[in-house]
Design a protein around this motif. Structure first.
Motif, PDB file in Angstrom:
ATOM      1  N   GLU A  66     149.892 -67.657  79.157  1.00 61.42           N
ATOM      2  CA  GLU A  66     150.200 -66.237  79.403  1.00 61.42           C
ATOM      3  C   GLU A  66     150.012 -65.407  78.144  1.00 61.42           C
ATOM      4  O   GLU A  66     149.521 -64.274  78.199  1.00 61.42           O
ATOM      5  N   GLN A  67     150.402 -65.958  76.991  1.00 61.17           N
ATOM      6  CA  GLN A  67     150.232 -65.245  75.727  1.00 61.17           C
ATOM      7  C   GLN A  67     148.752 -65.033  75.421  1.00 61.17           C
ATOM      8  O   GLN A  67     148.334 -63.943  75.005  1.00 61.17           O
ATOM      9  N   ILE A  68     147.956 -66.058  75.644  1.00 55.74           N
ATOM     10  CA  ILE A  68     146.510 -65.945  75.416  1.00 55.74           C
ATOM     11  C   ILE A  68     145.902 -64.916  76.358  1.00 55.74           C
ATOM     12  O   ILE A  68     145.039 -64.119  75.967  1.00 55.74           O
ATOM     13  N   THR A  72     140.635 -64.049  81.816  1.00 55.33           N
ATOM     14  CA  THR A  72     141.211 -65.077  82.679  1.00 55.33           C
ATOM     15  C   THR A  72     141.304 -66.368  81.882  1.00 55.33           C
ATOM     16  O   THR A  72     140.341 -66.775  81.218  1.00 55.33           O
ATOM     17  N   VAL A  73     142.467 -67.017  81.930  1.00 51.88           N
ATOM     18  CA  VAL A  73     142.709 -68.212  81.131  1.00 51.88           C
ATOM     19  C   VAL A  73     142.867 -69.421  82.053  1.00 51.88           C
ATOM     20  O   VAL A  73     143.561 -69.355  83.067  1.00 51.88           O
ATOM     21  N   TYR A  74     142.226 -70.511  81.668  1.00 53.70           N
ATOM     22  CA  TYR A  74     142.210 -71.728  82.472  1.00 53.70           C
ATOM     23  C   TYR A  74     142.837 -72.883  81.701  1.00 53.70           C
ATOM     24  O   TYR A  74     142.654 -73.013  80.495  1.00 53.70           O
ATOM     25  N   PHE A  75     143.535 -73.735  82.437  1.00 59.75           N
ATOM     26  CA  PHE A  75     144.088 -74.958  81.868  1.00 59.75           C
ATOM     27  C   PHE A  75     143.539 -76.116  82.702  1.00 59.75           C
ATOM     28  O   PHE A  75     143.786 -76.196  83.905  1.00 59.75           O
ATOM     29  N   ASN A 100     130.770 -65.143  80.401  1.00 57.23           N
ATOM     30  CA  ASN A 100     130.867 -65.907  79.163  1.00 57.23           C
ATOM     31  C   ASN A 100     132.240 -66.565  79.075  1.00 57.23           C
ATOM     32  O   ASN A 100     133.210 -66.071  79.662  1.00 57.23           O
ATOM     33  N   ALA A 101     132.317 -67.667  78.335  1.00 56.10           N
ATOM     34  CA  ALA A 101     133.585 -68.382  78.215  1.00 56.10           C
ATOM     35  C   ALA A 101     133.649 -69.127  76.888  1.00 56.10           C
ATOM     36  O   ALA A 101     132.630 -69.393  76.251  1.00 56.10           O
ATOM     37  N   ALA A 117     140.721 -72.701  78.298  1.00 57.55           N
ATOM     38  CA  ALA A 117     139.525 -71.863  78.239  1.00 57.55           C
ATOM     39  C   ALA A 117     139.860 -70.458  78.691  1.00 57.55           C
ATOM     40  O   ALA A 117     140.858 -70.230  79.368  1.00 57.55           O
ATOM     41  N   LEU A 118     139.032 -69.528  78.278  1.00 57.84           N
ATOM     42  CA  LEU A 118     139.128 -68.171  78.818  1.00 57.84           C
ATOM     43  C   LEU A 118     137.727 -67.690  79.137  1.00 57.84           C
ATOM     44  O   LEU A 118     136.752 -68.098  78.512  1.00 57.84           O
TER      45      LEU A 118
END
Length: 252
Positions: free
Chosen positions: A94-96, A103-106, A194-195, A212-213
């Motif tokens: 969430e901070q990232i 959009t941030v991926y785990f 892009n990521a 990743a974002l």
């Protein structure tokens, strides 16, 4: 009465060594493994070398022990869940997302693919929910490049199922990821997107997951992605430091 199936000796021996390592607390020396299993040291060593190449065991620099590798966890993830792991990392994600606006991926390795166990999209939560638990090929994506660079044996697993998956260009990218510590995807996986991805490591140094974002290429050019990679590393390092201060729920 059914006949007892014929067992394959090499598989029996490999499984026995893995079980011995587990019963020894997750780490054991070659000498002890050979004695407990009843195998000769050369035989045990050859089996362990194969398991190490496949990622089922690993060794640490300057350490004579063999440890259970990340591929053991990967197998359990295919039918298990990562909710505890996800909840632990959620504040970092969430901070990232807040700082990047992306959009941030785990993700975690799942067989020869990557599985997304959490996605944070502050602008479109429904999109995040729709992509949760998706599994994607490793080759080409920033997340996949991180896993191929840092998870032992994963490249061989990919080639076993997709013989021509790792081109010379992808192999070069994988080597660049090992050197730089992050992976870039400049519209190679999805046009217009892009990521960047970084590894998340256990205290042992093993890569267990990737963060990743991604976003529109116009908003996330190469230089911006590199800056964001260092920002992500900073937050992950802080989270790891906080975790190392807590033992059995007590701050030390």
């Amino acid at each position: 009465m059914s006949k007892t199936p014929k067992l394959i000796q090499s598989i029996e021996r490999a499984v026995a060594l893995l079980e011995i390592i587990a019963h020894q607390g997750g780490a054991a020396r070659l000498r002890d493994l050979a004695i407990i299993s009843g195998l000769g040291k050369t035989t045990a060593h050859n089996i362990l070398q194969t398991l190490e190449q496949l990622g089922y065991v690993h060794r640490r620099l300057g350490d004579m022990n063999y440890y259970l590798g990340g591929r053991i966890l990967n197998l359990s993830r295919i039918v298990g869940n990562d909710y505890v792991f996800r909840d632990k990392m959620r504040p970092v994600l969430e901070q990232i997302a807040r700082e990047s606006g992306a959009t941030v991926y785990f993700a975690v390795p799942s067989g020869d693919k990557a599985a997304y166990v959490d996605i944070v999209d502050l602008k479109d939560p429904l999109f995040a929910a729709s992509r949760l638990h998706d599994r994607e090929k490793l080759e080409g994506s920033s997340v996949g490049l991180v896993f191929l660079a840092f998870v032992p044996g994963l490249g061989k697993r990919v080639l076993a199922t997709r013989a021509n998956a790792l081109s010379k260009n992808i192999l070069l990218e994988i080597e660049n990821v090992r050197v730089k510590g992050y992976a870039l995807d400049l519209e190679s996986y999805r046009p217009g997107i892009n990521a960047v991805a970084i590894p998340w490591r256990e205290s042992s140094g093993e890569v267990r997951s990737s963060i990743a974002l991604s976003g529109p290429a116009a908003e996330l050019p190469r230089q911006r992605l590199i800056q964001l990679a260092w920002m992500m590393m900073k937050h992950v390092a802080s989270a790891n430091l906080e975790g190392s201060r807590s033992v059995f729920g007590k701050t030390i």
